[in-house]
Design a protein around this motif. Structure first.
Motif, PDB file in Angstrom:
ATOM      1  N   LEU A   5      -5.330   7.744  -2.960  1.00 30.93           N
ATOM      2  CA  LEU A   5      -4.312   6.204  -2.974  1.00 30.93           C
ATOM      3  C   LEU A   5      -5.894   5.724  -2.728  1.00 30.93           C
ATOM      4  O   LEU A   5      -6.552   6.336  -1.747  1.00 30.93           O
ATOM      5  CB  LEU A   5      -3.737   6.473  -1.868  1.00 30.93           C
ATOM      6  CG  LEU A   5      -2.902   4.810  -2.025  1.00 30.93           C
ATOM      7  CD1 LEU A   5      -1.801   4.952  -1.709  1.00 30.93           C
ATOM      8  CD2 LEU A   5      -3.632   3.864  -0.469  1.00 30.93           C
ATOM      9  N   LEU A   6      -6.286   4.651  -3.032  1.00 30.17           N
ATOM     10  CA  LEU A   6      -7.586   3.508  -3.000  1.00 30.17           C
ATOM     11  C   LEU A   6      -6.315   2.286  -3.194  1.00 30.17           C
ATOM     12  O   LEU A   6      -5.742   1.179  -3.768  1.00 30.17           O
ATOM     13  CB  LEU A   6      -7.901   3.637  -4.717  1.00 30.17           C
ATOM     14  CG  LEU A   6      -9.280   2.650  -4.173  1.00 30.17           C
ATOM     15  CD1 LEU A   6     -10.497   2.486  -3.127  1.00 30.17           C
ATOM     16  CD2 LEU A   6     -10.101   2.801  -5.589  1.00 30.17           C
ATOM     17  N   TYR A   7      -6.968   1.640  -1.951  1.00 31.93           N
ATOM     18  CA  TYR A   7      -6.292   0.399  -1.854  1.00 31.93           C
ATOM     19  C   TYR A   7      -7.901  -1.019  -1.080  1.00 31.93           C
ATOM     20  O   TYR A   7      -8.882  -0.434  -0.446  1.00 31.93           O
ATOM     21  CB  TYR A   7      -5.155   0.330  -0.714  1.00 31.93           C
ATOM     22  CG  TYR A   7      -6.135   0.363   0.752  1.00 31.93           C
ATOM     23  CD1 TYR A   7      -6.544  -0.926   1.589  1.00 31.93           C
ATOM     24  CD2 TYR A   7      -5.741   1.670   1.449  1.00 31.93           C
ATOM     25  CE1 TYR A   7      -6.949  -0.969   2.805  1.00 31.93           C
ATOM     26  CE2 TYR A   7      -6.330   1.342   2.337  1.00 31.93           C
ATOM     27  CZ  TYR A   7      -6.736   1.145   3.093  1.00 31.93           C
ATOM     28  OH  TYR A   7      -7.034   0.885   4.354  1.00 31.93           O
ATOM     29  N   MET A  48     -12.428  -1.191   1.591  1.00 32.28           N
ATOM     30  CA  MET A  48     -11.907  -0.729   0.365  1.00 32.28           C
ATOM     31  C   MET A  48     -11.705   0.879   0.793  1.00 32.28           C
ATOM     32  O   MET A  48     -13.202   1.207   1.889  1.00 32.28           O
ATOM     33  CB  MET A  48     -12.671  -1.178  -1.349  1.00 32.28           C
ATOM     34  CG  MET A  48     -12.217   0.657  -2.157  1.00 32.28           C
ATOM     35  SD  MET A  48     -13.593  -0.052  -3.486  1.00 32.28           S
ATOM     36  CE  MET A  48     -14.640   0.334  -3.482  1.00 32.28           C
ATOM     37  N   GLN A  49     -10.769   1.535   0.569  1.00 33.44           N
ATOM     38  CA  GLN A  49     -10.538   2.399   1.254  1.00 33.44           C
ATOM     39  C   GLN A  49      -9.398   3.562   0.704  1.00 33.44           C
ATOM     40  O   GLN A  49      -8.721   3.313  -0.377  1.00 33.44           O
ATOM     41  CB  GLN A  49      -9.894   2.800   2.771  1.00 33.44           C
ATOM     42  CG  GLN A  49      -9.664   4.158   3.216  1.00 33.44           C
ATOM     43  CD  GLN A  49      -8.745   3.639   5.675  1.00 33.44           C
ATOM     44  OE1 GLN A  49      -8.477   2.836   4.749  1.00 33.44           O
ATOM     45  NE2 GLN A  49      -9.997   4.271   5.585  1.00 33.44           N
ATOM     46  N   VAL A  50     -10.615   4.787   0.419  1.00 32.22           N
ATOM     47  CA  VAL A  50     -10.308   6.109  -0.318  1.00 32.22           C
ATOM     48  C   VAL A  50      -9.575   6.854   0.613  1.00 32.22           C
ATOM     49  O   VAL A  50      -9.982   7.446   1.652  1.00 32.22           O
ATOM     50  CB  VAL A  50     -10.873   6.412  -1.604  1.00 32.22           C
ATOM     51  CG1 VAL A  50     -11.756   6.847  -0.834  1.00 32.22           C
ATOM     52  CG2 VAL A  50      -9.799   7.638  -2.748  1.00 32.22           C
ATOM     53  N   THR A  75      -3.847  -4.742  -0.862  1.00 29.32           N
ATOM     54  CA  THR A  75      -3.817  -4.152  -1.915  1.00 29.32           C
ATOM     55  C   THR A  75      -4.220  -3.005  -2.637  1.00 29.32           C
ATOM     56  O   THR A  75      -5.034  -2.196  -2.191  1.00 29.32           O
ATOM     57  CB  THR A  75      -4.278  -5.167  -2.687  1.00 29.32           C
ATOM     58  OG1 THR A  75      -4.512  -6.509  -2.517  1.00 29.32           O
ATOM     59  CG2 THR A  75      -4.757  -5.696  -4.702  1.00 29.32           C
ATOM     60  N   LEU A  76      -3.095  -2.137  -3.003  1.00 25.43           N
ATOM     61  CA  LEU A  76      -3.168  -0.945  -3.740  1.00 25.43           C
ATOM     62  C   LEU A  76      -3.495  -1.179  -5.023  1.00 25.43           C
ATOM     63  O   LEU A  76      -3.606  -1.705  -6.139  1.00 25.43           O
ATOM     64  CB  LEU A  76      -2.002  -0.715  -4.061  1.00 25.43           C
ATOM     65  CG  LEU A  76      -2.111   0.976  -5.236  1.00 25.43           C
ATOM     66  CD1 LEU A  76      -2.661   1.712  -3.594  1.00 25.43           C
ATOM     67  CD2 LEU A  76      -0.422   1.225  -5.141  1.00 25.43           C
TER      68      LEU A  76
END
Length: 142
Positions: A5-7, A48-50, A75-76
């Motif tokens: 998942l990255l948001y 920004m994180q994964v 935000t996804l």
């Protein structure tokens, strides 16, 4: 089942070194027990994180992040089922985007300053994979 998942999010308040240190310390303390790995990128007020791990663990953590008062909006950008982790070496690695060569950022976005809110999720993931390949990610393994 593993997922990635990255948001992206914006900080509600000033992003200080203490803020970053707290986020990274919490992640490095809590993520191993949850089976979560990943990286956190920051530049200015943008995060920004994964996250990688089981669908249940990643989903639960993402829902906590969405409710975290330090971020607005969350935000996804990208979500997928995966067969293997790309960021398995970090309980939570981190990248200061201000220290990344601007040409790498320009390769994946409209300008040399990354705006993940207008960057396609697949381009943002490609950027993160290049940062990993070029040893831009710092931190420690779980």
């Amino acid at each position: 089942m593993l997922v990635r998942l990255l948001y992206a999010s914006r900080a509600r308040g000033p992003v200080t070194q203490d803020t970053l240190d707290t986020i990274l310390a919490e992640s490095r303390r809590n993520n191993p027990a949850l089976g979560i790995t990943g990286i956190l990128c920051h530049g200015g007020d943008v995060y920004m994180q994964v996250l990688e791990g089981s669908r249940e663990a990643v989903n639960a953590l993402y829902n906590r992040i969405v409710r975290d008062a330090r971020h607005d909006p969350v935000t996804l950008l990208h979500f997928q089922e995966i067969t293997e982790r790309h960021f398995a070496g970090w309980t939570m690695g981190h990248v200061n985007l201000h220290k990344v060569n601007p040409s790498i950022l320009l390769k994946y976005s409209e300008k040399s300053q990354l705006d993940p809110f207008v960057t396609p999720g697949c381009a943002a993931m490609a950027l993160l994979e290049e940062l990993m390949a070029t040893a831009q990610i710092i931190g420690r393994a779980g």
